[in-house]
Design a protein around this motif. Sequence first.
Motif, PDB file in Angstrom:
ATOM      1  N   MET A 111     -39.149  46.953  -1.375  1.00  0.00           N
ATOM      2  CA  MET A 111     -39.755  45.615  -1.326  1.00  0.00           C
ATOM      3  C   MET A 111     -41.185  45.710  -0.813  1.00  0.00           C
ATOM      4  SD  MET A 111     -38.760  42.373   1.121  1.00  0.00           S
ATOM      5  CE  MET A 111     -37.099  42.190   0.480  1.00  0.00           C
ATOM      6  N   ALA A 112     -42.113  45.114  -1.549  1.00  0.00           N
ATOM      7  CA  ALA A 112     -43.511  45.098  -1.116  1.00  0.00           C
ATOM      8  C   ALA A 112     -43.676  44.176   0.084  1.00  0.00           C
ATOM      9  CB  ALA A 112     -44.407  44.635  -2.258  1.00  0.00           C
ATOM     10  N   ILE A 113     -44.625  44.502   0.939  1.00  0.00           N
ATOM     11  CA  ILE A 113     -44.872  43.652   2.095  1.00  0.00           C
ATOM     12  C   ILE A 113     -45.462  42.320   1.639  1.00  0.00           C
ATOM     13  CG2 ILE A 113     -47.184  44.604   2.542  1.00  0.00           C
ATOM     14  CD1 ILE A 113     -46.470  44.342   5.573  1.00  0.00           C
ATOM     15  N   ALA A 114     -45.052  41.235   2.295  1.00  0.00           N
ATOM     16  CA  ALA A 114     -45.483  39.902   1.860  1.00  0.00           C
ATOM     17  C   ALA A 114     -45.235  38.903   2.980  1.00  0.00           C
ATOM     18  CB  ALA A 114     -44.704  39.469   0.610  1.00  0.00           C
ATOM     19  N   TYR A 138     -47.892  27.794  14.668  1.00  0.00           N
ATOM     20  CA  TYR A 138     -47.542  28.357  13.356  1.00  0.00           C
ATOM     21  C   TYR A 138     -46.435  29.395  13.532  1.00  0.00           C
ATOM     22  CZ  TYR A 138     -51.876  26.458  11.348  1.00  0.00           C
ATOM     23  OH  TYR A 138     -52.884  25.634  10.919  1.00  0.00           O
ATOM     24  N   PHE A 139     -45.509  29.406  12.584  1.00  0.00           N
ATOM     25  CA  PHE A 139     -44.439  30.406  12.551  1.00  0.00           C
ATOM     26  C   PHE A 139     -44.441  31.030  11.163  1.00  0.00           C
ATOM     27  CE2 PHE A 139     -39.899  31.449  11.678  1.00  0.00           C
ATOM     28  CZ  PHE A 139     -39.733  32.427  12.640  1.00  0.00           C
ATOM     29  N   CYS A 140     -44.517  32.377  11.094  1.00  0.00           N
ATOM     30  CA  CYS A 140     -44.655  33.051   9.803  1.00  0.00           C
ATOM     31  C   CYS A 140     -43.808  34.314   9.770  1.00  0.00           C
ATOM     32  CB  CYS A 140     -46.128  33.405   9.573  1.00  0.00           C
ATOM     33  SG  CYS A 140     -46.461  34.266   8.014  1.00  0.00           S
ATOM     34  N   GLU A 141     -43.014  34.433   8.733  1.00  0.00           N
ATOM     35  CA  GLU A 141     -42.187  35.623   8.517  1.00  0.00           C
ATOM     36  C   GLU A 141     -42.962  36.662   7.713  1.00  0.00           C
ATOM     37  OE1 GLU A 141     -37.787  36.731   6.609  1.00  0.00           O
ATOM     38  OE2 GLU A 141     -38.929  35.041   5.800  1.00  0.00           O
ATOM     39  N   ILE A 142     -42.829  37.931   8.094  1.00  0.00           N
ATOM     40  CA  ILE A 142     -43.357  39.064   7.331  1.00  0.00           C
ATOM     41  C   ILE A 142     -42.167  39.818   6.755  1.00  0.00           C
ATOM     42  CG2 ILE A 142     -44.637  41.238   7.407  1.00  0.00           C
ATOM     43  CD1 ILE A 142     -46.203  40.089   9.795  1.00  0.00           C
ATOM     44  N   THR A 143     -42.100  39.930   5.427  1.00  0.00           N
ATOM     45  CA  THR A 143     -41.025  40.668   4.772  1.00  0.00           C
ATOM     46  C   THR A 143     -41.574  41.984   4.219  1.00  0.00           C
ATOM     47  OG1 THR A 143     -41.402  39.586   2.637  1.00  0.00           O
ATOM     48  CG2 THR A 143     -39.856  38.524   4.139  1.00  0.00           C
ATOM     49  N   GLY A 144     -40.717  42.981   4.153  1.00  0.00           N
ATOM     50  CA  GLY A 144     -41.114  44.267   3.585  1.00  0.00           C
ATOM     51  C   GLY A 144     -42.046  45.072   4.468  1.00  0.00           C
ATOM     52  N   GLY A 145     -42.136  44.716   5.756  1.00  0.00           N
ATOM     53  CA  GLY A 145     -43.018  45.432   6.668  1.00  0.00           C
ATOM     54  C   GLY A 145     -42.310  46.566   7.391  1.00  0.00           C
TER      55      GLY A 145
END
Length: 221
Positions: free
Chosen positions: A1-4, A100-107
């Motif tokens: 999975m690419a980071i996004a 702000y709340f932000c999820e990082i996927t693929g990291g």
Amino acid sequence: MAIAVGVHAVAADGTTNTTTTGAVTTAASGSSFVIAVSYPNGDTITTVSDSKGNTYTLIRQVADAGDGVKGAWYLCTNGTGGASHTGSVQISATDPKTVYFCEITGGATASLTDQESGVLDTSTPFDSSITTTNADDLILTFCVSNNATATITLNGGFGTVDSENAAVDYATKLGSRVVSATGSYSPAATASAGGNMIVLTASFKALAGGASPILFAQGIC
């Protein structure tokens, strides 16, 4: 999975010590989370938390003492996610703040941060550049203008994740860009009003992975 960038939310409040974002559904495992906040310069942050019990560490904080505002953001690497996931910040007084709340996927699930910087810039374009050392990075930028009516515009290939202009607060924006090569990157932000801007920028490394290729030898008969 690419980071996004995964799911995200933002909330502004000036009537309580604690501001909590709306609930989102994050990945149950493997994701990391960023909480960013703008708040008055005279206040201090008491708690940064989320509804899943994750632990957050400060990336950087920058103050604009002349305009009475601070910008700060925090990171949880490889945290626990799931349904009804919220982010919260508590400060020392009942004052305006935007969270702000932000999820990082693929990291990467360890040593996620590649580079980070933060400045109080007094002239446009408002800038906080970084030079990445990892080819595949997600770069986030958090901007805080001293004018609540300002429209913040991100440049340099950055897109908007979320933005908030609270009448009793300051104009803020969270932006992102995914890069595939090392180099120098900057949001080069502009604003339609106001004189100064806090700009925080950080790059996060993609998860190294993928199976190694299987090599076949060709026999000679």
